[in-house]
Design a protein around this motif. Structure first.
Motif, short mmCIF file in Angstrom:
data_model
loop_
_atom_site.label_atom_id
_atom_site.label_comp_id
_atom_site.label_asym_id
_atom_site.label_seq_id
_atom_site.Cartn_x
_atom_site.Cartn_y
_atom_site.Cartn_z
N ILE A 1 -2.14 9.18 7.79
CA ILE A 1 -3.71 8.65 7.81
C ILE A 1 -4.11 7.55 7.02
O ILE A 1 -5.06 6.03 6.95
CB ILE A 1 -4.40 9.89 7.40
N ILE A 2 -3.09 7.55 6.04
CA ILE A 2 -3.92 5.33 5.32
C ILE A 2 -3.49 4.09 6.16
O ILE A 2 -4.00 3.71 5.86
CB ILE A 2 -2.67 5.57 4.09
N ASN A 3 -2.44 4.46 6.34
CA ASN A 3 -1.56 3.88 7.83
C ASN A 3 -1.92 3.33 8.90
O ASN A 3 -2.20 2.58 9.53
CB ASN A 3 -0.56 3.80 8.20
N LEU B 1 1.06 -1.37 0.21
CA LEU B 1 -0.14 -0.12 0.09
C LEU B 1 0.98 1.24 -0.08
O LEU B 1 0.73 2.03 -0.59
CB LEU B 1 -1.12 0.42 1.25
N GLU B 2 2.07 0.69 1.05
CA GLU B 2 2.64 1.85 0.77
C GLU B 2 3.08 2.42 -0.35
O GLU B 2 3.85 3.41 -0.74
CB GLU B 2 4.08 1.58 1.79
N LEU C 1 -7.96 7.44 0.83
CA LEU C 1 -8.50 7.40 1.31
C LEU C 1 -10.31 6.45 0.68
O LEU C 1 -10.18 5.48 0.71
CB LEU C 1 -9.64 7.76 2.87
N HIS D 1 0.43 9.67 4.88
CA HIS D 1 0.81 8.29 4.94
C HIS D 1 0.56 7.71 6.63
O HIS D 1 -0.10 6.60 6.90
CB HIS D 1 2.40 7.93 5.05
#
Lengths: 200, 73
Positions: free
Chosen positions: B69-71, A23-24, A57, B67
Motif C-alpha cells: 500500500i505504501i509503495n 521510505l521502506e 498513509l 508495504h
C-alpha cells in the motif's frame, strides 16, 4: 542507500527527494511499534491492521507538515494514537463510560476504608498469574478502559514512552498523564482482583 | 498520610517518582495498614503482569500488505 546508518531526519530528507528505499526503511523501523500500539488499543488484528495502514498513509501524506519541532517518533505516535482513537470512536462501544470507570477505580478505596479485608492475590503462584486465561482477562480489562485512559496507558506502560512524551503525543499536561495512568492501573488491578478472588 | 492520600500517590511510589519525604510517610503507613499494603502489592503485581505480556509483532501478511500500500500510494 546504506541501511541502519541514517537517522530518522536523514531518511525524511531522502523521502522528500522521492527515495522509495528510504521510505521502506523508515516504515520498517516503526511498523512493529505502531502495530503493537494499535493492537493494544483496539484489541484485535483486523482493527490494528487498519490503524497501521492509516497511520503510515497519513504520515507519508502529511510528512510536509512535520517540521521537526518534536522527534519524528513522537510525531508518528501522535498520528497513530489519533488513528486508533478515530477507529475506537467509529465502532460500537466496548469501553466503559468515564463515570462507570471512575466508580470502579475508587471502589477499592471505599472498600479499604470501610474495613473490608482485601484479597492479596499478589502471592499467588506465578503459574496462575501468568496463565493464558489471566492474560486474556487483562487484555479484556485494557479494552474496557475509556479511550483517553487507554491511550495514556498503552503509550506509557505498554510502549514505555516517558510521561513527557505521552503528554506531547496526546496534548495533555504531564500531571494529567500521570493521573490518568494511575486510574487506569487501579482499574486493571481491581479487575484482576475480582478475577483472582473468584478463582480462590 | 491517610489511606486516601496513599491511594493518590501509589503509582508515583511504584514508579520511584515520589519525593523522599512522602515516600517515608507512605512506607510508615504501610507498616500499620494491611489493606493499603494489599493494594500496593497487587498494583505492583498488575504492572508486572502486563509487562510480561509479549509485544505484538506484526504478522508477515500484514507487513506485506502495508508495504504494498505504501509503495502504491
Amino acid at each position: 542507500m546504506n541501511k541502519n546508518v541514517h537517522t530518522d531526519d536523514e531518511l525524511i530528507a531522502l523521502i522528500r527527494g522521492d527515495d522509495s528505499e528510504a521510505l521502506e526503511e523508515l516504515v520498517s523501523r516503526y511498523e512493529d511499534r505502531v502495530y503493537n500500539l494499535a493492537y493494544r488499543m483496539l484489541g484485535n488484528k483486523e482493527d490494528a491492521e487498519d490503524v497501521l495502514q492509516d497511520t503510515f498513509l497519513n504520515a507519508v501524506r502529511g510528512l510536509d507538515s512535520f517540521k521537526g519541532k518534536s522527534s519524528f517518533s513522537t510525531w508518528l505516535y501522535r498520528v497513530a494514537a489519533n488513528a486508533a482513537l478515530t477507529k475506537i470512536r467509529k465502532r460500537s462501544r466496548r469501553e466503559k463510560s468515564e463515570s462507570e470507570f471512575l466508580d470502579d477505580v475508587y471502589s477499592v478505596r471505599q472498600a479499604a476504608h470501610s474495613g473490608v479485608v482485601l484479597t492479596d492475590w499478589s502471592t499467588n503462584p506465578a503459574t496462575s498469574l501468568l496463565d493464558e486465561e489471566a492474560r486474556k482477562e487483562l487484555q479484556k480489562a485494557i479494552g474496557e478502559l475509556p479511550e483517553i485512559y487507554k491511550a495514556v496507558f498503552v503509550l506509557r506502560d505498554v510502549q514505555g514512552l516517558p510521561a513527557a512524551d505521552v503528554a506531547e503525543v496526546l496534548g495533555l499536561s504531564v500531571a494529567a498523564v500521570k493521573s490518568r495512568l494511575h486510574r487506569a492501573r487501579l482499574y486493571l488491578r481491581n479487575r484482576l482482583s475480582s478475577y483472582f478472588a473468584e478463582e480462590e | 498520610m491517610n489511606c486516601q492520600e496513599i491511594f493518590e500517590n501509589l503509582s508515583d511510589y511504584l514508579d520511584e517518582d515520589l519525593a523522599q519525604i512522602k515516600c517515608r510517610e507512605l512506607e510508615l503507613h504501610l507498616k500499620t495498614c494491611k489493606n493499603c499494603r494489599v493494594v500496593v502489592d497487587t498494583l505492583r503485581q498488575t504492572i508486572e503482569l502486563y509487562h510480561s505480556i509479549p509485544s505484538q509483532k506484526i504478522p508477515d501478511d500484514v507487513r506485506l500488505r502495508l508495504h504494498r500500500i505504501i509503495n502504491l500510494r
